[in-house]
Scaffold this active site. Structure first.
Site, PDB file in Angstrom:
ATOM      1  N   SER A  29       0.824  -1.222   0.000  1.00  0.00           N
ATOM      2  CA  SER A  29       0.000   0.000   0.000  1.00  0.00           C
ATOM      3  C   SER A  29       0.850   1.261   0.000  1.00  0.00           C
ATOM      4  O   SER A  29       1.652   1.475   0.908  1.00  0.00           O
ATOM      5  CB  SER A  29      -0.875   0.055   1.253  1.00  0.00           C
ATOM      6  OG  SER A  29      -1.833  -0.945   1.210  1.00  0.00           O
ATOM      7  N   HIS A  60      -3.240   0.773  -5.029  1.00  0.00           N
ATOM      8  CA  HIS A  60      -2.598  -0.317  -5.770  1.00  0.00           C
ATOM      9  C   HIS A  60      -2.959  -0.209  -7.250  1.00  0.00           C
ATOM     10  O   HIS A  60      -4.133  -0.126  -7.605  1.00  0.00           O
ATOM     11  CB  HIS A  60      -3.082  -1.673  -5.259  1.00  0.00           C
ATOM     12  CG  HIS A  60      -2.650  -1.972  -3.859  1.00  0.00           C
ATOM     13  ND1 HIS A  60      -1.504  -2.642  -3.571  1.00  0.00           N
ATOM     14  CD2 HIS A  60      -3.229  -1.681  -2.680  1.00  0.00           C
ATOM     15  CE1 HIS A  60      -1.379  -2.750  -2.256  1.00  0.00           C
ATOM     16  NE2 HIS A  60      -2.416  -2.171  -1.686  1.00  0.00           N
ATOM     17  N   HIS A  82      -5.212  -9.270  -1.710  1.00  0.00           N
ATOM     18  CA  HIS A  82      -5.369  -9.515  -0.273  1.00  0.00           C
ATOM     19  C   HIS A  82      -6.489 -10.515  -0.027  1.00  0.00           C
ATOM     20  O   HIS A  82      -7.496 -10.525  -0.737  1.00  0.00           O
ATOM     21  CB  HIS A  82      -5.716  -8.212   0.458  1.00  0.00           C
ATOM     22  CG  HIS A  82      -4.668  -7.146   0.359  1.00  0.00           C
ATOM     23  ND1 HIS A  82      -4.641  -6.234  -0.666  1.00  0.00           N
ATOM     24  CD2 HIS A  82      -3.603  -6.857   1.164  1.00  0.00           C
ATOM     25  CE1 HIS A  82      -3.608  -5.425  -0.497  1.00  0.00           C
ATOM     26  NE2 HIS A  82      -2.961  -5.776   0.602  1.00  0.00           N
ATOM     27  N   TYR A  84      -8.521 -10.302   2.392  1.00  0.00           N
ATOM     28  CA  TYR A  84      -9.744  -9.567   2.799  1.00  0.00           C
ATOM     29  C   TYR A  84     -10.562  -9.067   1.615  1.00  0.00           C
ATOM     30  O   TYR A  84     -11.715  -8.692   1.761  1.00  0.00           O
ATOM     31  CB  TYR A  84      -9.412  -8.409   3.751  1.00  0.00           C
ATOM     32  CG  TYR A  84      -8.575  -7.296   3.174  1.00  0.00           C
ATOM     33  CD1 TYR A  84      -9.087  -6.407   2.225  1.00  0.00           C
ATOM     34  CD2 TYR A  84      -7.257  -7.117   3.579  1.00  0.00           C
ATOM     35  CE1 TYR A  84      -8.315  -5.395   1.690  1.00  0.00           C
ATOM     36  CE2 TYR A  84      -6.469  -6.101   3.044  1.00  0.00           C
ATOM     37  CZ  TYR A  84      -7.015  -5.250   2.096  1.00  0.00           C
ATOM     38  OH  TYR A  84      -6.240  -4.256   1.572  1.00  0.00           O
ATOM     39  N   GLU A  85      -9.953  -9.054   0.425  1.00  0.00           N
ATOM     40  CA  GLU A  85     -10.710  -8.638  -0.761  1.00  0.00           C
ATOM     41  C   GLU A  85     -11.642  -9.760  -1.222  1.00  0.00           C
ATOM     42  O   GLU A  85     -12.461  -9.556  -2.111  1.00  0.00           O
ATOM     43  CB  GLU A  85      -9.760  -8.266  -1.896  1.00  0.00           C
ATOM     44  CG  GLU A  85      -8.957  -6.998  -1.631  1.00  0.00           C
ATOM     45  CD  GLU A  85      -7.924  -6.731  -2.719  1.00  0.00           C
ATOM     46  OE1 GLU A  85      -8.243  -5.988  -3.658  1.00  0.00           O
ATOM     47  OE2 GLU A  85      -6.821  -7.275  -2.635  1.00  0.00           O
ATOM     48  N   ALA A 112       2.694  -1.967   4.288  1.00  0.00           N
ATOM     49  CA  ALA A 112       2.446  -0.936   5.291  1.00  0.00           C
ATOM     50  C   ALA A 112       1.910  -1.692   6.506  1.00  0.00           C
ATOM     51  O   ALA A 112       1.114  -2.619   6.354  1.00  0.00           O
ATOM     52  CB  ALA A 112       1.417   0.053   4.778  1.00  0.00           C
ATOM     53  N   MET A 210      -2.071  -6.911   7.096  1.00  0.00           N
ATOM     54  CA  MET A 210      -3.087  -7.794   6.499  1.00  0.00           C
ATOM     55  C   MET A 210      -2.579  -8.478   5.229  1.00  0.00           C
ATOM     56  O   MET A 210      -3.369  -8.816   4.346  1.00  0.00           O
ATOM     57  CB  MET A 210      -4.338  -6.978   6.165  1.00  0.00           C
ATOM     58  CG  MET A 210      -4.880  -6.150   7.318  1.00  0.00           C
ATOM     59  SD  MET A 210      -6.238  -5.079   6.792  1.00  0.00           S
ATOM     60  CE  MET A 210      -6.449  -4.055   8.254  1.00  0.00           C
ATOM     61  N   SER A 211      -1.277  -8.668   5.141  1.00  0.00           N
ATOM     62  CA  SER A 211      -0.740  -9.251   3.903  1.00  0.00           C
ATOM     63  C   SER A 211       0.535 -10.032   4.187  1.00  0.00           C
ATOM     64  O   SER A 211       0.775 -10.447   5.315  1.00  0.00           O
ATOM     65  CB  SER A 211      -0.446  -8.137   2.895  1.00  0.00           C
ATOM     66  OG  SER A 211       0.631  -7.337   3.346  1.00  0.00           O
ATOM     67  N   ASN A 234       1.461   3.666  10.872  1.00  0.00           N
ATOM     68  CA  ASN A 234       0.677   4.207  11.995  1.00  0.00           C
ATOM     69  C   ASN A 234       1.011   3.387  13.226  1.00  0.00           C
ATOM     70  O   ASN A 234       1.517   2.273  13.105  1.00  0.00           O
ATOM     71  CB  ASN A 234      -0.829   4.072  11.686  1.00  0.00           C
ATOM     72  CG  ASN A 234      -1.217   2.618  11.418  1.00  0.00           C
ATOM     73  OD1 ASN A 234      -0.978   2.088  10.335  1.00  0.00           O
ATOM     74  ND2 ASN A 234      -1.780   1.959  12.411  1.00  0.00           N
ATOM     75  N   HIS A 246      -7.287   4.416   6.731  1.00  0.00           N
ATOM     76  CA  HIS A 246      -6.477   4.079   5.562  1.00  0.00           C
ATOM     77  C   HIS A 246      -5.800   5.334   5.003  1.00  0.00           C
ATOM     78  O   HIS A 246      -4.689   5.255   4.494  1.00  0.00           O
ATOM     79  CB  HIS A 246      -7.344   3.402   4.484  1.00  0.00           C
ATOM     80  CG  HIS A 246      -6.565   2.870   3.324  1.00  0.00           C
ATOM     81  ND1 HIS A 246      -5.548   1.928   3.475  1.00  0.00           N
ATOM     82  CD2 HIS A 246      -6.622   3.143   1.998  1.00  0.00           C
ATOM     83  CE1 HIS A 246      -5.034   1.649   2.290  1.00  0.00           C
ATOM     84  NE2 HIS A 246      -5.664   2.369   1.370  1.00  0.00           N
TER      85      HIS A 246
HETATM   86  N1  HPA Z   1      -3.308  -2.912  11.423  1.00  0.00           N
HETATM   87  C1  HPA Z   1      -3.421  -3.792  10.412  1.00  0.00           C
HETATM   88  N2  HPA Z   1      -2.982  -3.561   9.200  1.00  0.00           N
HETATM   89  C2  HPA Z   1      -2.393  -2.376   8.951  1.00  0.00           C
HETATM   90  C3  HPA Z   1      -2.251  -1.396   9.946  1.00  0.00           C
HETATM   91  C4  HPA Z   1      -2.735  -1.686  11.258  1.00  0.00           C
HETATM   92  O1  HPA Z   1      -2.638  -0.875  12.196  1.00  0.00           O
HETATM   93  N3  HPA Z   1      -1.621  -0.337   9.378  1.00  0.00           N
HETATM   94  C5  HPA Z   1      -1.403  -0.663   8.084  1.00  0.00           C
HETATM   95  N4  HPA Z   1      -1.863  -1.902   7.816  1.00  0.00           N
END
Ligand code: HPA
Length: 277
Positions: A29, A60, A82, A84-85, A112, A210-211, A234, A246
Protein backbone atom coordinates in the site's frame (compact mmCIF):
# COMPACT_ATOMS: atom_id res chain seq x y z
CA UNK A 1 -4.35 -23.04 -9.44
CA UNK A 2 -2.39 -25.98 -10.76
CA UNK A 3 1.07 -26.14 -12.29
CA UNK A 4 -0.34 -25.83 -15.80
CA UNK A 5 -2.03 -22.53 -14.95
CA UNK A 6 1.20 -21.26 -13.42
CA UNK A 7 3.13 -22.21 -16.58
CA UNK A 8 0.50 -20.61 -18.78
CA UNK A 9 0.68 -17.27 -16.95
CA UNK A 10 4.49 -17.40 -16.86
CA UNK A 11 4.74 -18.14 -20.60
CA UNK A 12 2.41 -15.24 -21.35
CA UNK A 13 4.74 -12.92 -19.43
CA UNK A 14 7.96 -14.44 -20.82
CA UNK A 15 6.65 -13.67 -24.29
CA UNK A 16 6.64 -9.98 -23.43
CA UNK A 17 10.01 -9.56 -21.68
CA UNK A 18 13.50 -9.92 -23.07
CA UNK A 19 15.43 -10.81 -19.94
CA UNK A 20 14.86 -13.13 -17.00
CA UNK A 21 14.29 -11.32 -13.71
CA UNK A 22 16.14 -12.81 -10.74
CA UNK A 23 14.64 -10.50 -8.13
CA UNK A 24 10.91 -10.11 -7.52
CA UNK A 25 9.37 -7.26 -5.57
CA UNK A 26 5.91 -7.05 -4.05
CA UNK A 27 5.08 -3.41 -3.38
CA UNK A 28 2.57 -2.75 -0.64
CA UNK A 29 0.00 0.00 0.00
CA UNK A 30 1.38 3.37 -1.06
CA UNK A 31 4.76 1.84 -1.94
CA UNK A 32 4.05 1.05 -5.57
CA UNK A 33 5.84 4.23 -6.63
CA UNK A 34 9.07 2.26 -6.56
CA UNK A 35 8.02 0.65 -9.83
CA UNK A 36 7.97 4.12 -11.44
CA UNK A 37 11.75 4.17 -11.02
CA UNK A 38 12.23 1.13 -13.23
CA UNK A 39 14.04 1.86 -16.49
CA UNK A 40 12.70 0.67 -19.83
CA UNK A 41 9.60 -0.67 -18.10
CA UNK A 42 7.41 -3.36 -19.58
CA UNK A 43 4.06 -3.04 -17.83
CA UNK A 44 1.62 -5.90 -17.82
CA UNK A 45 -1.80 -5.41 -16.21
CA UNK A 46 -2.80 -8.31 -13.97
CA UNK A 47 -6.14 -8.38 -15.77
CA UNK A 48 -4.33 -9.30 -19.03
CA UNK A 49 -2.51 -12.28 -17.53
CA UNK A 50 -4.30 -15.62 -17.76
CA UNK A 51 -5.38 -16.81 -14.31
CA UNK A 52 -4.87 -13.44 -12.59
CA UNK A 53 -7.65 -11.71 -10.68
CA UNK A 54 -7.97 -7.89 -10.76
CA UNK A 55 -6.79 -5.92 -7.73
CA UNK A 56 -9.29 -3.61 -6.12
CA UNK A 57 -7.73 -1.77 -3.18
CA UNK A 58 -6.98 1.94 -3.12
CA UNK A 59 -3.28 2.69 -3.55
CA UNK A 60 -2.60 -0.32 -5.77
CA UNK A 61 -2.17 -0.06 -9.52
CA UNK A 62 -2.61 -3.77 -10.28
CA UNK A 63 0.20 -4.46 -12.69
CA UNK A 64 3.59 -6.06 -13.10
CA UNK A 65 6.45 -3.78 -14.05
CA UNK A 66 9.49 -5.52 -15.53
CA UNK A 67 12.71 -3.66 -16.19
CA UNK A 68 15.99 -2.47 -14.81
CA UNK A 69 16.43 -1.09 -11.31
CA UNK A 70 19.97 -0.18 -10.28
CA UNK A 71 21.41 -2.47 -12.94
CA UNK A 72 19.24 -5.45 -12.00
CA UNK A 73 16.43 -6.76 -14.17
CA UNK A 74 13.47 -7.09 -11.78
CA UNK A 75 9.85 -8.17 -11.67
CA UNK A 76 7.88 -5.68 -9.57
CA UNK A 77 4.29 -6.12 -8.49
CA UNK A 78 2.59 -2.76 -8.25
CA UNK A 79 -0.23 -3.90 -6.00
CA UNK A 80 -1.03 -7.28 -4.54
CA UNK A 81 -4.09 -9.40 -3.83
CA UNK A 82 -5.37 -9.52 -0.27
CA UNK A 83 -7.35 -12.25 1.45
CA UNK A 84 -9.74 -9.57 2.80
CA UNK A 85 -10.71 -8.64 -0.76
CA UNK A 86 -12.32 -12.06 -0.97
CA UNK A 87 -9.67 -13.80 -3.06
CA UNK A 88 -8.83 -17.36 -2.15
CA UNK A 89 -5.40 -18.00 -0.65
CA UNK A 90 -4.47 -19.62 -3.97
CA UNK A 91 -5.27 -16.43 -5.86
CA UNK A 92 -3.47 -14.29 -3.29
CA UNK A 93 -0.28 -16.29 -3.76
CA UNK A 94 -0.57 -17.16 -7.47
CA UNK A 95 1.71 -14.25 -8.54
CA UNK A 96 4.50 -15.64 -6.35
CA UNK A 97 4.24 -19.02 -8.09
CA UNK A 98 4.31 -17.25 -11.44
CA UNK A 99 7.37 -15.14 -10.55
CA UNK A 100 9.16 -18.30 -9.43
CA UNK A 101 8.26 -19.99 -12.72
CA UNK A 102 9.60 -17.00 -14.67
CA UNK A 103 12.95 -17.39 -12.93
CA UNK A 104 13.24 -15.23 -9.81
CA UNK A 105 15.35 -16.57 -6.94
CA UNK A 106 14.87 -13.78 -4.43
CA UNK A 107 11.65 -12.12 -3.35
CA UNK A 108 11.51 -8.75 -1.61
CA UNK A 109 8.15 -8.27 0.10
CA UNK A 110 7.02 -4.88 1.37
CA UNK A 111 3.95 -3.70 3.22
CA UNK A 112 2.45 -0.94 5.29
CA UNK A 113 1.95 -2.07 8.88
CA UNK A 114 0.78 -0.82 12.23
CA UNK A 115 3.45 -0.48 14.91
CA UNK A 116 2.84 -2.67 17.97
CA UNK A 117 6.28 -2.04 19.43
CA UNK A 118 5.94 1.22 21.35
CA UNK A 119 9.49 2.26 20.57
CA UNK A 120 8.53 2.53 16.89
CA UNK A 121 7.30 5.69 15.21
CA UNK A 122 5.14 6.14 12.14
CA UNK A 123 7.48 6.43 9.19
CA UNK A 124 9.98 3.86 10.50
CA UNK A 125 11.08 1.04 8.24
CA UNK A 126 11.22 -2.39 9.87
CA UNK A 127 13.21 -5.35 8.64
CA UNK A 128 10.99 -8.40 9.14
CA UNK A 129 12.94 -11.00 11.11
CA UNK A 130 10.08 -13.50 11.39
CA UNK A 131 6.32 -13.67 11.22
CA UNK A 132 3.26 -15.00 12.98
CA UNK A 133 0.44 -16.24 10.80
CA UNK A 134 -2.75 -15.17 12.57
CA UNK A 135 -4.91 -15.16 9.43
CA UNK A 136 -6.53 -18.42 10.45
CA UNK A 137 -5.73 -20.26 7.25
CA UNK A 138 -2.70 -21.26 5.19
CA UNK A 139 -2.14 -21.02 1.43
CA UNK A 140 -0.76 -24.56 1.32
CA UNK A 141 -3.92 -26.25 2.61
CA UNK A 142 -5.15 -28.83 0.12
CA UNK A 143 -3.46 -31.15 -2.35
CA UNK A 144 0.32 -30.69 -2.45
CA UNK A 145 1.97 -30.74 -5.88
CA UNK A 146 5.45 -32.11 -5.23
CA UNK A 147 6.73 -30.31 -8.31
CA UNK A 148 6.04 -27.04 -6.53
CA UNK A 149 7.39 -27.89 -3.08
CA UNK A 150 7.24 -30.29 -0.15
CA UNK A 151 4.14 -31.14 1.88
CA UNK A 152 5.53 -29.76 5.16
CA UNK A 153 7.85 -26.87 4.36
CA UNK A 154 10.32 -25.68 6.97
CA UNK A 155 9.82 -22.06 8.04
CA UNK A 156 12.63 -21.82 10.57
CA UNK A 157 14.31 -19.24 8.38
CA UNK A 158 11.37 -17.73 6.54
CA UNK A 159 13.27 -14.46 6.12
CA UNK A 160 16.79 -15.24 4.92
CA UNK A 161 19.49 -14.56 7.49
CA UNK A 162 21.97 -13.67 4.76
CA UNK A 163 19.58 -11.20 3.18
CA UNK A 164 18.84 -9.68 6.58
CA UNK A 165 22.55 -9.14 7.16
CA UNK A 166 22.87 -7.64 3.72
CA UNK A 167 19.91 -5.33 4.37
CA UNK A 168 21.42 -4.14 7.64
CA UNK A 169 24.66 -3.32 5.83
CA UNK A 170 22.76 -1.51 3.11
CA UNK A 171 20.87 0.53 5.73
CA UNK A 172 24.08 1.44 7.50
CA UNK A 173 25.76 2.40 4.24
CA UNK A 174 22.87 4.65 3.26
CA UNK A 175 22.59 6.19 6.73
CA UNK A 176 19.10 4.82 7.27
CA UNK A 177 18.00 3.69 10.71
CA UNK A 178 16.24 0.39 10.33
CA UNK A 179 14.02 -1.21 12.97
CA UNK A 180 13.78 -4.97 13.20
CA UNK A 181 10.95 -7.13 14.33
CA UNK A 182 8.21 -9.69 14.00
CA UNK A 183 5.30 -9.11 11.64
CA UNK A 184 1.92 -10.54 12.55
CA UNK A 185 -0.67 -10.98 9.81
CA UNK A 186 -4.38 -10.76 10.52
CA UNK A 187 -7.03 -11.23 7.87
CA UNK A 188 -8.45 -7.71 8.19
CA UNK A 189 -10.12 -5.72 6.77
CA UNK A 190 -11.11 -4.22 10.14
CA UNK A 191 -8.16 -2.86 12.05
CA UNK A 192 -7.46 -4.51 15.39
CA UNK A 193 -9.01 -3.59 18.72
CA UNK A 194 -6.71 -2.26 21.47
CA UNK A 195 -7.24 -5.59 23.32
CA UNK A 196 -6.08 -7.52 20.27
CA UNK A 197 -2.99 -5.31 19.99
CA UNK A 198 -2.13 -6.01 23.65
CA UNK A 199 -2.50 -9.73 22.91
CA UNK A 200 -0.32 -9.50 19.78
CA UNK A 201 2.32 -7.60 21.76
CA UNK A 202 2.36 -10.33 24.42
CA UNK A 203 2.93 -12.83 21.60
CA UNK A 204 6.08 -10.96 20.62
CA UNK A 205 4.74 -9.03 17.64
CA UNK A 206 6.29 -5.72 16.63
CA UNK A 207 4.11 -4.84 13.65
CA UNK A 208 0.71 -5.90 12.36
CA UNK A 209 -0.73 -6.00 8.88
CA UNK A 210 -3.09 -7.79 6.50
CA UNK A 211 -0.74 -9.25 3.90
CA UNK A 212 2.72 -10.68 3.22
CA UNK A 213 2.53 -13.89 5.27
CA UNK A 214 0.64 -15.94 2.62
CA UNK A 215 3.08 -14.83 -0.09
CA UNK A 216 6.08 -15.62 2.10
CA UNK A 217 4.76 -19.10 2.96
CA UNK A 218 4.35 -19.87 -0.75
CA UNK A 219 7.71 -18.29 -1.59
CA UNK A 220 9.44 -20.56 0.94
CA UNK A 221 7.47 -23.57 -0.32
CA UNK A 222 8.80 -22.71 -3.79
CA UNK A 223 12.38 -22.41 -2.54
CA UNK A 224 12.70 -18.63 -2.89
CA UNK A 225 14.88 -16.54 -0.58
CA UNK A 226 12.83 -13.84 1.09
CA UNK A 227 13.52 -10.37 2.43
CA UNK A 228 10.68 -8.43 4.07
CA UNK A 229 10.34 -4.72 4.84
CA UNK A 230 7.43 -3.11 6.69
CA UNK A 231 6.75 0.58 6.52
CA UNK A 232 5.26 1.51 9.90
CA UNK A 233 2.42 3.67 8.67
CA UNK A 234 0.68 4.21 11.99
CA UNK A 235 0.84 3.10 15.59
CA UNK A 236 -1.50 0.14 16.13
CA UNK A 237 -4.89 0.59 17.79
CA UNK A 238 -5.01 1.85 21.35
CA UNK A 239 -1.42 3.13 21.49
CA UNK A 240 -2.19 6.74 20.59
CA UNK A 241 -5.44 8.38 21.49
CA UNK A 242 -6.69 8.58 17.91
CA UNK A 243 -8.64 6.45 15.43
CA UNK A 244 -6.93 4.55 12.59
CA UNK A 245 -7.67 5.22 8.96
CA UNK A 246 -6.48 4.08 5.56
CA UNK A 247 -5.82 7.72 4.66
CA UNK A 248 -3.35 7.96 7.58
CA UNK A 249 -1.64 4.82 6.25
CA UNK A 250 -1.38 6.39 2.80
CA UNK A 251 -0.21 9.76 4.17
CA UNK A 252 2.63 8.22 6.15
CA UNK A 253 3.80 6.02 3.29
CA UNK A 254 3.78 9.18 1.14
CA UNK A 255 6.08 10.86 3.67
CA UNK A 256 8.60 7.99 3.86
CA UNK A 257 8.51 7.38 0.12
CA UNK A 258 11.92 8.96 -0.50
CA UNK A 259 13.81 6.92 2.10
CA UNK A 260 11.89 3.77 1.22
CA UNK A 261 12.72 4.21 -2.46
CA UNK A 262 16.37 4.85 -1.82
CA UNK A 263 16.69 1.92 0.56
CA UNK A 264 14.95 -0.65 -1.61
CA UNK A 265 16.87 0.48 -4.71
CA UNK A 266 20.16 0.06 -2.85
CA UNK A 267 18.97 -3.32 -1.58
CA UNK A 268 18.23 -4.47 -5.12
CA UNK A 269 21.65 -3.26 -6.19
CA UNK A 270 23.41 -5.05 -3.33
CA UNK A 271 21.45 -8.28 -3.77
CA UNK A 272 22.13 -8.20 -7.50
CA UNK A 273 25.83 -7.67 -7.07
CA UNK A 274 26.18 -10.48 -4.53
CA UNK A 275 24.03 -13.01 -6.40
CA UNK A 276 25.18 -12.49 -10.01
CA UNK A 277 28.24 -14.42 -11.27
N1 HPA B 1 -3.31 -2.91 11.42
C1 HPA B 1 -3.42 -3.79 10.41
N2 HPA B 1 -2.98 -3.56 9.20
C2 HPA B 1 -2.39 -2.38 8.95
C3 HPA B 1 -2.25 -1.40 9.95
C4 HPA B 1 -2.73 -1.69 11.26
O1 HPA B 1 -2.64 -0.88 12.20
N3 HPA B 1 -1.62 -0.34 9.38
C5 HPA B 1 -1.40 -0.66 8.08
N4 HPA B 1 -1.86 -1.90 7.82
Amino acid sequence: MNHEQIIKAASFIKGKIEETPRIGLILGSGLGVLADEIENPVKIAYSDIPGFPESTVEGHAGQFVFGTLKGAFVAAMQGRFHFYEGYSMEKVTFPVRVMKEIGIGTLIVTNAAGGINESFEPGDLMLITDHINNIGTNPLIGHNDHNLGVRFPDLSEAYSKNLRLLAKNTAEKTGLSLQEGIYIANSGPSYETPAEIRMLRSWGGDAVGMSTVPEVIVARHSGLEVLGISCISNMAAGILDQPLSHSEVMETTEKVKASFLQFVKELVHDIHSTTKR
